[in-house]
Each structure stands twice: as structure tokens, then as C-alpha cells.
Scaffold this motif. Structure first.
Motif, PDB file in Angstrom:
ATOM      1  N   THR A 324       0.823  -1.216   0.000  1.00  0.00           N
ATOM      2  CA  THR A 324       0.000   0.000   0.000  1.00  0.00           C
ATOM      3  C   THR A 324       0.857   1.266   0.000  1.00  0.00           C
ATOM      4  OG1 THR A 324      -1.770  -1.158   1.170  1.00  0.00           O
ATOM      5  CG2 THR A 324      -1.800   1.242   1.247  1.00  0.00           C
ATOM      6  N   ARG A 325       1.868   1.280   0.830  1.00  0.00           N
ATOM      7  CA  ARG A 325       2.735   2.481   0.903  1.00  0.00           C
ATOM      8  C   ARG A 325       3.476   2.688  -0.419  1.00  0.00           C
ATOM      9  NH1 ARG A 325       4.509   5.927   4.616  1.00  0.00           N
ATOM     10  NH2 ARG A 325       6.585   6.847   4.377  1.00  0.00           N
ATOM     11  N   GLU A 326       3.939   1.599  -1.028  1.00  0.00           N
ATOM     12  CA  GLU A 326       4.622   1.706  -2.330  1.00  0.00           C
ATOM     13  C   GLU A 326       3.692   2.314  -3.378  1.00  0.00           C
ATOM     14  OE1 GLU A 326       5.767  -1.237  -5.989  1.00  0.00           O
ATOM     15  OE2 GLU A 326       6.025  -2.045  -3.955  1.00  0.00           O
ATOM     16  N   ILE A 327       2.418   1.862  -3.348  1.00  0.00           N
ATOM     17  CA  ILE A 327       1.446   2.397  -4.300  1.00  0.00           C
ATOM     18  C   ILE A 327       1.243   3.886  -4.078  1.00  0.00           C
ATOM     19  CG2 ILE A 327      -0.977   2.284  -5.021  1.00  0.00           C
ATOM     20  CD1 ILE A 327      -0.875  -0.720  -4.260  1.00  0.00           C
ATOM     21  N   GLY A 328       1.146   4.271  -2.783  1.00  0.00           N
ATOM     22  CA  GLY A 328       0.978   5.689  -2.470  1.00  0.00           C
ATOM     23  C   GLY A 328       2.142   6.531  -2.955  1.00  0.00           C
ATOM     24  N   ILE A 329       3.364   6.042  -2.781  1.00  0.00           N
ATOM     25  CA  ILE A 329       4.551   6.781  -3.224  1.00  0.00           C
ATOM     26  C   ILE A 329       4.546   6.942  -4.746  1.00  0.00           C
ATOM     27  CG2 ILE A 329       7.067   6.674  -3.404  1.00  0.00           C
ATOM     28  CD1 ILE A 329       7.066   5.311  -0.649  1.00  0.00           C
ATOM     29  N   ARG A 330       4.218   5.858  -5.455  1.00  0.00           N
ATOM     30  CA  ARG A 330       4.211   5.929  -6.917  1.00  0.00           C
ATOM     31  C   ARG A 330       3.148   6.897  -7.415  1.00  0.00           C
ATOM     32  NH1 ARG A 330       4.304   0.343  -9.953  1.00  0.00           N
ATOM     33  NH2 ARG A 330       4.589   1.856 -11.655  1.00  0.00           N
ATOM     34  N   ARG A 331       1.986   6.885  -6.756  1.00  0.00           N
ATOM     35  CA  ARG A 331       0.932   7.826  -7.154  1.00  0.00           C
ATOM     36  C   ARG A 331       1.372   9.260  -6.869  1.00  0.00           C
ATOM     37  NH1 ARG A 331      -4.278   6.548  -7.785  1.00  0.00           N
ATOM     38  NH2 ARG A 331      -4.286   8.670  -8.626  1.00  0.00           N
ATOM     39  N   ALA A 332       2.043   9.458  -5.719  1.00  0.00           N
ATOM     40  CA  ALA A 332       2.500  10.808  -5.363  1.00  0.00           C
ATOM     41  C   ALA A 332       3.553  11.320  -6.337  1.00  0.00           C
ATOM     42  CB  ALA A 332       3.059  10.803  -3.943  1.00  0.00           C
ATOM     43  N   LEU A 333       4.317  10.407  -6.932  1.00  0.00           N
ATOM     44  CA  LEU A 333       5.358  10.788  -7.893  1.00  0.00           C
ATOM     45  C   LEU A 333       4.818  10.943  -9.313  1.00  0.00           C
ATOM     46  CD1 LEU A 333       8.308   8.548  -6.635  1.00  0.00           C
ATOM     47  CD2 LEU A 333       8.015  11.023  -6.327  1.00  0.00           C
ATOM     48  N   GLY A 334       3.517  10.754  -9.483  1.00  0.00           N
ATOM     49  CA  GLY A 334       2.927  11.012 -10.794  1.00  0.00           C
ATOM     50  C   GLY A 334       2.388   9.798 -11.532  1.00  0.00           C
ATOM     51  N   ALA A 335       2.501   8.610 -10.949  1.00  0.00           N
ATOM     52  CA  ALA A 335       1.962   7.421 -11.619  1.00  0.00           C
ATOM     53  C   ALA A 335       0.437   7.513 -11.691  1.00  0.00           C
ATOM     54  CB  ALA A 335       2.372   6.172 -10.858  1.00  0.00           C
ATOM     55  N   LYS A 336      -0.100   7.167 -12.834  1.00  0.00           N
ATOM     56  CA  LYS A 336      -1.553   7.196 -13.010  1.00  0.00           C
ATOM     57  C   LYS A 336      -2.161   5.859 -12.599  1.00  0.00           C
ATOM     58  CE  LYS A 336      -1.198  10.508 -16.809  1.00  0.00           C
ATOM     59  NZ  LYS A 336      -1.511  10.778 -18.229  1.00  0.00           N
ATOM     60  N   ARG A 337      -3.498   5.867 -12.500  1.00  0.00           N
ATOM     61  CA  ARG A 337      -4.175   4.637 -12.106  1.00  0.00           C
ATOM     62  C   ARG A 337      -3.902   3.495 -13.104  1.00  0.00           C
ATOM     63  NH1 ARG A 337     -10.229   6.015  -9.697  1.00  0.00           N
ATOM     64  NH2 ARG A 337      -9.490   6.975  -7.747  1.00  0.00           N
ATOM     65  N   LYS A 428      -7.263   2.009  -7.197  1.00  0.00           N
ATOM     66  CA  LYS A 428      -8.255   2.886  -6.577  1.00  0.00           C
ATOM     67  C   LYS A 428      -7.840   3.395  -5.196  1.00  0.00           C
ATOM     68  CE  LYS A 428     -12.248   0.953  -9.018  1.00  0.00           C
ATOM     69  NZ  LYS A 428     -13.519   0.194  -8.897  1.00  0.00           N
ATOM     70  N   LEU A 429      -6.688   2.944  -4.704  1.00  0.00           N
ATOM     71  CA  LEU A 429      -6.241   3.419  -3.398  1.00  0.00           C
ATOM     72  C   LEU A 429      -5.992   4.930  -3.438  1.00  0.00           C
ATOM     73  CD1 LEU A 429      -3.724   0.654  -2.242  1.00  0.00           C
ATOM     74  CD2 LEU A 429      -5.979   1.133  -1.284  1.00  0.00           C
ATOM     75  N   ASP A 430      -6.422   5.609  -2.418  1.00  0.00           N
ATOM     76  CA  ASP A 430      -6.180   7.043  -2.315  1.00  0.00           C
ATOM     77  C   ASP A 430      -4.715   7.268  -1.945  1.00  0.00           C
ATOM     78  OD1 ASP A 430      -6.148   9.626  -0.318  1.00  0.00           O
ATOM     79  OD2 ASP A 430      -7.589   9.851  -1.983  1.00  0.00           O
ATOM     80  N   PRO A 431      -3.977   8.071  -2.716  1.00  0.00           N
ATOM     81  CA  PRO A 431      -2.537   8.256  -2.437  1.00  0.00           C
ATOM     82  C   PRO A 431      -2.243   8.756  -1.031  1.00  0.00           C
ATOM     83  CG  PRO A 431      -3.148   9.185  -4.566  1.00  0.00           C
ATOM     84  CD  PRO A 431      -4.428   8.808  -3.901  1.00  0.00           C
ATOM     85  N   ILE A 432      -3.056   9.685  -0.537  1.00  0.00           N
ATOM     86  CA  ILE A 432      -2.798  10.257   0.799  1.00  0.00           C
ATOM     87  C   ILE A 432      -3.001   9.184   1.867  1.00  0.00           C
ATOM     88  CG2 ILE A 432      -3.574  11.975   2.457  1.00  0.00           C
ATOM     89  CD1 ILE A 432      -4.340  13.760   0.098  1.00  0.00           C
ATOM     90  N   GLU A 433      -4.117   8.428   1.739  1.00  0.00           N
ATOM     91  CA  GLU A 433      -4.381   7.365   2.706  1.00  0.00           C
ATOM     92  C   GLU A 433      -3.304   6.294   2.631  1.00  0.00           C
ATOM     93  OE1 GLU A 433      -6.607   7.215   5.058  1.00  0.00           O
ATOM     94  OE2 GLU A 433      -7.413   9.172   4.530  1.00  0.00           O
ATOM     95  N   ALA A 434      -2.832   6.001   1.414  1.00  0.00           N
ATOM     96  CA  ALA A 434      -1.801   4.971   1.241  1.00  0.00           C
ATOM     97  C   ALA A 434      -0.503   5.383   1.890  1.00  0.00           C
ATOM     98  CB  ALA A 434      -1.582   4.714  -0.257  1.00  0.00           C
ATOM     99  N   LEU A 435      -0.148   6.702   1.804  1.00  0.00           N
ATOM    100  CA  LEU A 435       1.109   7.154   2.390  1.00  0.00           C
ATOM    101  C   LEU A 435       1.077   7.157   3.901  1.00  0.00           C
ATOM    102  CD1 LEU A 435       1.963  10.086  -0.046  1.00  0.00           C
ATOM    103  CD2 LEU A 435       3.267   7.983   0.261  1.00  0.00           C
ATOM    104  N   ARG A 436      -0.115   7.222   4.475  1.00  0.00           N
ATOM    105  CA  ARG A 436      -0.231   7.234   5.937  1.00  0.00           C
ATOM    106  C   ARG A 436       0.014   5.858   6.549  1.00  0.00           C
ATOM    107  NH1 ARG A 436      -5.694  10.885   6.807  1.00  0.00           N
ATOM    108  NH2 ARG A 436      -4.748  12.932   6.336  1.00  0.00           N
ATOM    109  N   ARG A 437      -0.180   4.801   5.747  1.00  0.00           N
ATOM    110  CA  ARG A 437      -0.052   3.457   6.295  1.00  0.00           C
ATOM    111  C   ARG A 437       1.409   3.073   6.455  1.00  0.00           C
ATOM    112  NH1 ARG A 437      -4.668  -0.329   3.475  1.00  0.00           N
ATOM    113  NH2 ARG A 437      -6.422   1.078   3.781  1.00  0.00           N
ATOM    114  N   GLU A 438       1.689   2.341   7.500  1.00  0.00           N
ATOM    115  CA  GLU A 438       3.045   1.821   7.735  1.00  0.00           C
ATOM    116  C   GLU A 438       3.106   0.356   7.410  1.00  0.00           C
ATOM    117  OE1 GLU A 438       5.652   3.470   8.469  1.00  0.00           O
ATOM    118  OE2 GLU A 438       4.685   5.403   8.714  1.00  0.00           O
TER     119      GLU A 438
END
Length: 438
Positions: A324-337, A428-438
Motif C-alpha cells: 500500500t505504501r509503495e502504491i501511495g509513493i508511486r501515485r504521489a510521484l505522478g503514476a496514473k491509475r 483505486k487506493l487514495d494516495p494520501i491514505e496509502a502514504l499514511r499506512r506503515e
């Protein structure tokens, strides 16, 4: 294209980080694909064996056999196919037949010098060789129509009869005792397994101890009487012809001719003292049965693929949770769905494709491993194996060519189908929520 290649490389790298989990996931697809190929090969082998037995009887043949009535038949009376029946069939169907071959067979004792043999004496005509697909050893010949007309004391030996009566030297020209008379050997048959023409059974029939003579000679020298002697029993039956094989000019006419034959014979027989087998009908039934059998086995094997697909989905869902955190980081760096969907979908397809390729490799070993596996089962479960039908016990698996690419395609489709939901969930994971998870 570059994006897809990068996604494939990342997928393989990610799967290699968890080799045990990936291997167990691949195992389900591997078993499913190998099962598809193995079961279809076994089904094809069993079906082909049954078809060969029927084809051995001749697809253009119609076979009439004498059958002793089960009741109401007194000893010393004629039953079964008669010479009059043979004549009627010849007169009625001569334009539509290539051959009509009568056969008269009894158990008989044979001898030559001190050598004795119990076998089957077969009286027949020159056409027997062709309709039964049998061949002669070099240096000999089968009967000619003239041999029958002149009722000559000629005989042709089956391979085992020749080995036991004349084990050394050239058999042609030697004399063999049949009953109380001597017959000159004019040829020796090549070894061949025949099959019963009884439509209730197509079990292989050993004809190696048969000795053949012209049927006219049989009628003159042996006669039609069958004498049965046993403790407290003495019975005499009269049989003129044991079997008649009619070879139709065209395969398209066989079924119509079978109806004409049935009508012609039934008029003169008030008791069920004959049976008719049409190998073409049996062949069509066998092909239909083989197709149903293969479909049934394919469905069973497909269940294994579905189970393997469920395993892929389960692992991919767990992977989404772990990453989940990896997905959040990739989305934050510009990766699209669609990038996230593609990444997880490719991982699912790679797992199923690897399992499919390994399953194909295992499936190709089916013909090689069938023999040792059968020997092992015979050793471990002798009684159970001997109780199986010969077609199953001695089956030689035949690889079905289309099953190999089909299995791989199904494996990939399973990877796509069962990988779509985990991939969409990851996307469909929300990037912000994904980055909050450890």
C-alpha cells in the motif's frame, strides 16, 4: 511499448523478492495445465484404441453372425445363417457389394507327426484376406476361387499354428492333419490380433492358432454337425455358416444396405438365431463418446486451473495490502491509475504464464511416463488393475496437439481474469491514505 517492458521487468523483480510465495502460486496453474494435457492425452489414447478395434472390422463391412437361440431350440436342428441366406443376400445385393465372405469355424485338433495342437478350423473364401485386413508371409498364398470350386485339401496356417506344428524349415508344401484327413499347406498368415464382431464386445481375439481351409472343402469334409459331449450331456446342433461379412461398395451406402440385409434375413428367421454388427455405426458412436469423454476430462482439468486462478487472486490481494505504501509513493510521484493497474495485472499474468509453461513441459512427458506409471500401479495394485478394461489398463496416451496452445492461452486468461480485481483495487487506493499506512 517502453512502459510495458519496464512494467514487466519490475513485475519479475517483485515476484523474485518472494520466491516461495511466487512458487506456491505458480504451482496451482502448473498442476492445472499439466492436468489438462495429461487427461486429454489419456482420453485420446483410450478413444483411439476403441476406434482402431472398430476400424479393424471394416468401416464398409456388415457382419452377420450365427447365434444359438437361448431357448426353444432342440438339439439336431438347424439354426443361424444358412447357405440359402447367403444365396439370397448375393442375389439381392450383388450390385452394391464388393465381396460377400462366408465363414464357418469350429474348434478342432490338428497334428503333424507327434506334434498336436488344439485350435480353430476356419472355412472361408478367397475374399477373407481382404475384408479382415490380414496378410500372408512371403512365399505362400491364400485360396483362390478355383481352390474352393474343386474342394481341394489346401490349408493356410496361423503364425502360432505354424510355430507349433512346423517349427523348422519351409511350411509351404508340408502336410498337416486336420481331424482324420491330411491337408497341404499353401501359406502362412502374418501375426495379427483380430476383434470380435459381436457388437456387445470388441475384445481382442487370438487368431494365431487358426488354420484356414476353403469353405467348400469344409462343407464337404467336415460337414454342418456340431457334436457336444459332456458328463450327462450329448447334443447335436447343425450350423451351416458361422459368420458372413458383406463389404459394401461405398461407405455412404452401408447404413442403407444394413437395413436391406436385416429385412432380407428377418423374413426367414422366426427365432433370434443371428446378430448383425455394423462397424460404421459403432465407429460413429465411438467418436461421439470419445468427444464427450475428452470434454468431460477437460472440464475436470479446468477446475484445477480455476483453483489456481483463485490462488493468484488471493496472493495478489495480499500483495496489494503489503505494498500500500509503495502504491501511495508511486501515485504521489505522478503514476496514473492505469500504470498501477498495468503493474499488478502484469504480475498476475507473469505468474500464470510461468505456471502454464512449466505445466506444458510436464504435460509433454505424459507418453514417456505412462509406461513406468502403469508398471508401478500394476505392482502396487495388481487385482484392481487387472479388473480394468484392457483399453484403460493398456492405454497409450496420445498428445492432443491443440491442448498445448489452448492450455497456455487458458492459463494467461486465468491470470488476467483473476488479476483484474486486485489490480483495480490497487489503482483505486487514495494516495494520501496509502502514504499514511506503515
Amino acid at each position: 511499448m517502453i512502459a510495458w517492458l519496464r512494467a514487466i521487468r519490475l513485475s519479475i523483480k517483485e515476484l523474485l523478492l518472494h520466491p516461495l510465495r511466487s512458487s506456491l502460486t505458480v504451482l496451482g496453474i502448473f498442476i492445472g495445465v499439466a492436468s489438462v494435457i495429461w487427461l486429454l492425452a489419456i482420453g485420446e489414447g483410450i478413444g483411439r484404441k476403441a476406434e482402431e478395434q472398430i476400424v479393424d472390422l471394416g468401416a464398409r463391412n456388415i457382419i452377420l453372425r450365427t447365434v444359438k437361440p437361448s431357448g426353444g431350440q432342440e438339439g439336431g436342428r438347424l439354426y443361424g445363417i444358412t447357405r440359402d441366406d447367403l444365396q439370397r443376400l448375393t442375389n439381392t445385393l450383388s450390385d452394391d457389394l464388393d465381396r460377400i465372405v462366408p465363414v464357418r469355424a469350429i474348434t478342432q485338433s490338428f497334428g503333424r507327426g507327434s506334434r498336436e495342437l488344439e485350435g480353430r478350423l476356419v472355412g472361408t473364401t478367397a475374399g477373407y484376406l481382404e475384408v479382415m485386413r490380414m496378410e500372408m508371409e512371403e512365399g505362400g498364398r491364400f485360396f483362390t476361387p478355383n481352390d474352393g470350386k474343386e474342394e481341394r485339401n489346401y490349408c493356410v496356417l496361423g503364425p502360432q499354428a505354424r510355430a507349433e506344428l512346423i517349427p523348422f524349415g519351409d511350411a509351404v508344401g508340408q502336410k498337416v492333419r486336420i481331424g482324420e484327413e491330411f491337408y497341404e499347406v499353401i501359406g502362412v498368415m502374418k501375426n495379427k490380433t483380430s476383434h470380435s464382431s459381436d457388437n456387445k464386445s470388441l475384445k481382442p481375439e487370438d487368431v494365431s492358432k487358426d488354420i484356414y481351409i476353403p469353405i467348400e472343402t469344409f462343407w464337404r469334409r467336415i460337414g454342418d454337425m456340431i457334436v457336444i459331449r459332456a458328463r450327462g450331456l450329448f447334443q447335436q446342433d447343425i450350423v451351416e455358416i458361422s459368420q458372413v461379412v458383406l463389404e459394401v461398395t461405398s461407405q455412404d451406402k452401408v447404413l442403407d444396405m444394413a437395413q436391406v440385409v436385416e429385412t432380407t434375413i428377418a423374413k426367414e428367421h422366426t427365432m433370434p438365431d443371428y446378430s448383425m454388427t455394423v462397424p460404421l455405426e459403432l465407429l460413429e458412436q465411438a467418436r461421439t463418446t470419445r468427444l464427450l469423454f475428452i470434454v468431460f476430462l477437460g472440464m475436470i482439468a479446468a477446475i484445477s486451473l480455476v483453483v489456481g486462478g483463485i490462488g493468484i487472486m488471493n496472493i495478489m490481494l495480499a500483495t496489494v495490502t503489503e505494498r500500500t505504501r509503495e502504491i501511495g509513493i508511486r501515485r504521489a510521484l505522478g503514476a496514473k491509475r492505469r500504470d498501477i493497474t498495468r503493474q499488478f495485472l502484469i504480475e498476475s499474468v507473469v505468474l500464470s504464464a510461468v505456471g502454464g509453461l512449466l505445466g506444458i513441459a510436464a504435460g509433454l512427458t505424459c507418453p514417456l511416463l505412462a509406461g513406468p506409471l502403469r508398471s508401478s500401479l500394476l505392482y502396487l495394485f495388481p487385482s484392481q488393475m487387472s479388473a480394468l478394461p484392457e483399453e484403460i489398463r493398456d492405454v497409450e496416451p496420445l498428445l492432443v496437439g491443440w491442448s498445448i496452445p489452448l492450455s497456455l492461452i487458458i492459463a494467461v486468461v486465468v491470470g488476467v481474469v483473476f488479476g483484474v480485481y486486485p489490480a483495480m483495487k490497487a489503482a483505486k487506493l487514495d494516495p494520501i491514505e496509502a502514504l499514511r499506512r506503515e
